[in-house]
Design a protein around this motif. Structure first.
Motif, mmCIF file in Angstrom:
data_model
loop_
_atom_site.group_PDB
_atom_site.id
_atom_site.type_symbol
_atom_site.label_atom_id
_atom_site.label_comp_id
_atom_site.label_asym_id
_atom_site.label_seq_id
_atom_site.Cartn_x
_atom_site.Cartn_y
_atom_site.Cartn_z
ATOM 1 N N VAL A 137 0.952 -1.151 0.036
ATOM 2 C CA VAL A 137 0.037 0.008 0.026
ATOM 3 C C VAL A 137 0.888 1.302 -0.053
ATOM 4 O O VAL A 137 1.808 1.481 0.895
ATOM 5 N N SER A 138 0.542 2.114 -0.916
ATOM 6 C CA SER A 138 1.437 3.337 -0.948
ATOM 7 C C SER A 138 0.476 4.413 -0.684
ATOM 8 O O SER A 138 -0.606 4.833 -1.123
ATOM 9 N N ALA A 179 -0.474 12.785 3.903
ATOM 10 C CA ALA A 179 -1.807 12.273 4.136
ATOM 11 C C ALA A 179 -1.439 11.004 5.406
ATOM 12 O O ALA A 179 -0.577 10.512 5.266
ATOM 13 N N SER A 180 -2.312 11.113 6.342
ATOM 14 C CA SER A 180 -2.361 10.343 7.466
ATOM 15 C C SER A 180 -2.863 8.915 6.772
ATOM 16 O O SER A 180 -3.677 8.748 5.936
ATOM 17 N N VAL A 206 -3.340 0.236 -3.791
ATOM 18 C CA VAL A 206 -2.409 -0.804 -3.759
ATOM 19 C C VAL A 206 -1.894 -1.192 -5.005
ATOM 20 O O VAL A 206 -2.314 -1.307 -6.049
ATOM 21 N N ARG A 207 -0.355 -1.486 -4.806
ATOM 22 C CA ARG A 207 0.330 -1.857 -6.115
ATOM 23 C C ARG A 207 0.869 -3.372 -5.732
ATOM 24 O O ARG A 207 1.461 -3.670 -4.828
ATOM 25 N N HIS A 248 -7.197 -3.891 -3.438
ATOM 26 C CA HIS A 248 -7.230 -4.362 -2.194
ATOM 27 C C HIS A 248 -5.814 -5.364 -2.417
ATOM 28 O O HIS A 248 -5.569 -5.803 -3.498
ATOM 29 N N ARG A 249 -5.435 -5.697 -1.175
ATOM 30 C CA ARG A 249 -4.367 -6.534 -1.436
ATOM 31 C C ARG A 249 -4.732 -7.974 -1.764
ATOM 32 O O ARG A 249 -5.766 -8.422 -1.521
#
Length: 221
Positions: free
Chosen positions: A74-75, A80-81, A91-92, A115-116
């Motif tokens: 996840v990037s 940003a929090s 998600v990459r 999503h993952r």
């Protein structure tokens, strides 16, 4: 006395704001055919973008194949929090892509997903651009989906609305904002003397109907 002076300043500010708004409105209103050209180009660009993206997401363009996941991460956007973006994380996933016909292979493929996925998962993806060399990692991929494709088709039809309005303004000189040099009634009558009116009505009507149906379908596919 202080209240009277404050009220006077407020009225002066209101008059200045109205004067500025009037100048801006008259400037935009005089655009006429230039404004129509802007609408026309914007509509064509929106339709082209919607068709291009939608075709790849629907699997009608590009090369279809399978990406076997090696890892997903996840990037988070800059500044940003994590908690503020927990429901819309990009998600990459990286892995090996193999085309359906077995002729195309990319060991350094990567795709943005919602999503993952676990290592070893097989993702159905569309290759939009092949890598320049066998060892380069510059190939482009998208995870297809008819729901997303239909939303882009909605943008494609939405561009028709802008294009139709652009044709009308470009042909008649009417500007739908500010104080137009050509009144709406004059423009409408002028458009009716040829095919401009029917082109405008057809494009706007088809665009609104197509965009509405596309966005509706996207929620049921």
């Amino acid at each position: 006395m202080a209240q009277t002076q404050g009220t006077g300043k407020g009225k002066g500010t209101d008059r200045s704001d109205r004067s500025l708004a009037g100048l801006v409105g008259r400037a935009f209103g005089r655009l006429g055919r230039w404004g129509g050209l802007v609408f026309l180009l914007a509509g064509l660009a929106l339709s082209g973008w919607g068709a291009y993206e939608g075709a790849y997401l629907a699997g009608w363009a590009g090369t279809h194949g399978t990406l076997t996941v090696k890892q997903c991460e996840v990037s988070y956007p800059n500044n940003a929090s994590r908690s503020s973006h927990k429901n819309r994380r990009p998600v990459r996933c990286e892995g090996t892509f193999v085309s359906d016909d077995g002729k195309g292979r990319d060991a350094a493929a990567a795709v943005q997903v919602r999503h993952r996925y676990a290592d070893g998962a097989e993702l159905s993806v569309q290759q939009t651009d092949a890598p320049t060399t066998a060892t380069s990692a510059d190939g482009d991929y998208v995870q297809g989906g008819m729901d997303r494709a239909w939303r882009f088709f909605g943008a494609f039809f939405g561009g028709w609305v802008l294009t139709g309005l652009g044709v009308f303004c470009l042909a008649t000189g009417y500007a739908p904002f500010g104080q137009s040099r050509v009144s709406y009634d004059e423009a409408w009558d002028a458009a009716g003397r040829g095919v401009t009116r029917w082109i405008m009505l057809g494009m706007i009507g088809a665009g609104l109907a197509g965009a509405g149906v596309s966005f509706l379908v996207s929620y049921f596919v």
